[in-house]
Design an enzyme around this catalytic site. Structure first.
Site, PDB file in Angstrom:
ATOM      1  N   CYS A 163       0.141   3.682   2.830  1.00  0.00           N
ATOM      2  CA  CYS A 163       0.668   3.121   4.084  1.00  0.00           C
ATOM      3  C   CYS A 163       2.153   3.451   4.227  1.00  0.00           C
ATOM      4  O   CYS A 163       2.621   3.794   5.311  1.00  0.00           O
ATOM      5  CB  CYS A 163       0.484   1.604   4.130  1.00  0.00           C
ATOM      6  SG  CYS A 163      -1.238   1.062   4.062  1.00  0.00           S
ATOM      7  N   CYS A 171       0.835  -1.208   0.000  1.00  0.00           N
ATOM      8  CA  CYS A 171       0.000   0.000   0.000  1.00  0.00           C
ATOM      9  C   CYS A 171       0.869   1.258   0.000  1.00  0.00           C
ATOM     10  O   CYS A 171       1.615   1.502   0.955  1.00  0.00           O
ATOM     11  CB  CYS A 171      -0.902  -0.063   1.238  1.00  0.00           C
ATOM     12  SG  CYS A 171      -1.716   1.458   1.677  1.00  0.00           S
TER      13      CYS A 171
END
Length: 103
Positions: free
Chosen positions: A33, A30
């Site tokens: 993230c 991600c």
């Protein structure tokens, strides 16, 4: 040091914590993230003893993510005294996270 949380230690690390917890549900692949990682590391370092920063990898702990109704990465869930107090999704600025903690 950011705490790694799994289904096995969720109770002791999050629900039984004596200080507020920022729990990020994330994925290694991600991009938001990865962008959030230095923000959480900074909070962990500068607010040591006042807040615990912890992470759950949704790829390896799908059951925990499902149990907490995490539908997107990153999702940040705030806990205090064993209860969820707030939730944010997506990339967040440090100020937004601290605001949820009342800091």
């Amino acid at each position: 040091m950011i705490t790694k949380v799994t289904g096995e230690n969720f109770q002791s690390e999050v629900l039984e914590s004596t200080i507020p917890v920022i729990l990020e549900f994330y994925s290694d692949s991600c991009i938001p993230c990865k962008a959030l990682a230095p923000v959480l590391a900074d909070i962990d370092e500068n607010y040591e003893g006042k807040v615990k920063v912890a992470k759950v990898n949704v790829k390896f702990d799908k059951e925990l993510a499902e149990k907490h109704e995490v539908l997107a990465s990153p999702t940040i869930v705030f806990y205090e005294n064993g209860k969820e107090t707030a939730r944010l999704q997506g990339r967040q600025k440090k100020e937004q996270i601290l605001e949820k903690l009342g800091l």
